[in-house]
Design an enzyme around this catalytic site. Structure first.
Site, PDB file in Angstrom:
ATOM      1  CB  SER A 177      43.069  42.097  43.976  1.00  7.48           C
ATOM      2  OG  SER A 177      43.714  42.885  44.940  1.00  7.48           O
ATOM      3  CB  THR A 178      45.049  39.422  47.440  1.00 11.28           C
ATOM      4  OG1 THR A 178      44.835  40.771  47.847  1.00 11.28           O
ATOM      5  CG2 THR A 178      46.032  38.753  48.369  1.00 11.28           C
ATOM      6  CG  HIS A 203      43.928  45.613  42.672  1.00  8.29           C
ATOM      7  ND1 HIS A 203      42.954  45.150  43.540  1.00  8.29           N
ATOM      8  CD2 HIS A 203      43.265  46.344  41.740  1.00  8.29           C
ATOM      9  CE1 HIS A 203      41.768  45.594  43.149  1.00  8.29           C
ATOM     10  NE2 HIS A 203      41.935  46.308  42.061  1.00  8.29           N
ATOM     11  CG  MET A 296      42.078  42.350  49.491  1.00 10.72           C
ATOM     12  SD  MET A 296      43.015  42.586  51.019  1.00 10.72           S
ATOM     13  CE  MET A 296      44.132  43.894  50.520  1.00 10.72           C
ATOM     14  CG  ASP A 299      38.379  47.388  41.756  1.00 11.76           C
ATOM     15  OD1 ASP A 299      37.464  48.079  41.265  1.00 11.76           O
ATOM     16  OD2 ASP A 299      39.538  47.365  41.303  1.00 11.76           O
TER      17      ASP A 299
END
Length: 357
Positions: A177-178, A203, A296, A299
């Site tokens: 993700s991030t 993501h 973050m 998930d």
């Protein structure tokens, strides 16, 4: 401590909308704004913000040039607020490669309404950015994979006698993700053209993933493309879940394929890492390696636990090399992780898993 945010956007509507959005946030303060990077530079000489919210297309100096200047000298956690247009998506990906923490998509029309409706997402991203560790911008070059005897900690991922030694196309699944765009690029650049089949959930907003895959395909020895429903996982191929769609792994006649589908968000995300990991646990069992990386939220943590419970191998990126140590941290809490690895050992872990049972 209050997070100090500075906005650089040539749209007065956007700047006014952000004042409204941040006004009732007790732990976030809008310390200032500017319509272009040149004015922002002057403001930064007085005080540097905790987080920079940056537009791309602006007069005087574009946001990408400004970002590269910042990241090459004294990095500031930066969130890009970019158009959903084709050109905007392409430049936003360049910004992520240059060190931006995240991208918030904005439409060409109805920007104020969109920003107000996306308030929760924006606040979450700004808070995550404030906790992130932005990396100094530099051009990334491919690194030749090390020999197996030099793989260090990563080589222990091979030591599972229950895995079939000569299983065809043992899949590797990655969740990010991030901060993940830089991290994934770093890993894939180290893999050879005949590397093991890899399925990735990153993501990312809709319309960004096709260009992200195209960018990686031009940089990496392995072929990289956005996944389509029914694609077969093959050696030398990396499939990336499309933005706005979930991706699952399934097995048919001894081969692994992906199912790309619509559906509600899982853990607030679509695509969701948990969806990919849980399907990998169900379809590949002990023949899969699942790695959760920077990002973050939580998930992927439960999906990774399912992989480990079914005999698959699991790893997590370590805190020191993560931009945001959220998803790996949650997976570690669940006892879902076999090994915790720095970013520069993940490629070797993949090769080690592929080389032996």
């Amino acid at each position: 401590m209050t997070i100090q945010v500075f906005v650089v956007d040539d749209s007065a509507v956007v700047r006014q909308a952000l004042v409204f959005i941040l006004a009732d946030q007790p732990d976030i303060s809008l310390m200032g704004s500017a319509p272009n990077p040149l004015l922002a530079q002057a403001a930064f000489k007085k005080k540097r913000p905790d987080v920079l919210l940056l537009d791309i297309e602006m007069p005087g100096m574009d946001g990408l040039t400004f970002l590269r200047q910042i990241m090459s000298s004294d990095p500031i956690p930066t969130v890009i607020c970019s158009s959903l247009s084709t050109e905007g998506s392409a430049v936003a990906l360049e910004a992520l490669a240059a060190g931006a923490v995240a991208v918030l998509a904005k439409p060409a029309m109805g920007v104020k309404t969109h920003l107000e409706q996306s308030r929760h997402e924006m606040i979450s991203v700004l808070k995550a950015a404030a906790r992130s560790r932005p990396r100094t911008y530099r051009a990334v070059t491919a690194t030749a994979p090390q020999d197996s005897h030099d793989r260090g900690v990563a080589s222990t991922l091979m030591a599972n006698p229950k895995v079939h030694a000569f299983a065809m196309n043992k899949p590797v699944v990655l969740g990010l993700s991030t901060g993940g765009t830089q991290a994934l690029e770093s890993v894939l650049l180290q893999l050879p053209s005949d590397g093991p089949p890899i399925a990735v959930t990153q993501h990312m907003p809709e319309k960004f993933t096709a260009m992200f895959a195209q960018r990686l395909n031009g940089l990496c020895a392995m072929s990289v493309r956005e996944a389509k429903d029914g694609d077969r996982l093959e050696r030398g191929l990396v499939l990336i879940a499309p933005g706005g769609r979930h991706m699952q792994l399934y097995k048919s006649a001894g081969q692994y394929y992906v199912k790309v589908m619509d559906g509600p968000p899982v853990n607030r995300h679509k695509p969701s890492v948990d969806v990919l990991f849980k399907s990998a646990a169900e379809s590949a069992g002990r023949d899969v390696l699942a790695i959760i990386m920077t990002g973050m939220g939580d998930d992927g943590a439960r999906g990774l636990k399912m992989v480990r419970d079914r005999g698959g191998r699991t790893a997590a990126q370590n805190e020191e090399s993560c931009v945001v140590f959220g998803m790996p941290k949650e997976a570690i809490k669940l006892n879902a992780v076999d090994h915790i690895l720095p970013l520069d050992e993940i490629a070797n872990a993949i090769l080690a898993f592929d080389a032996r049972a």
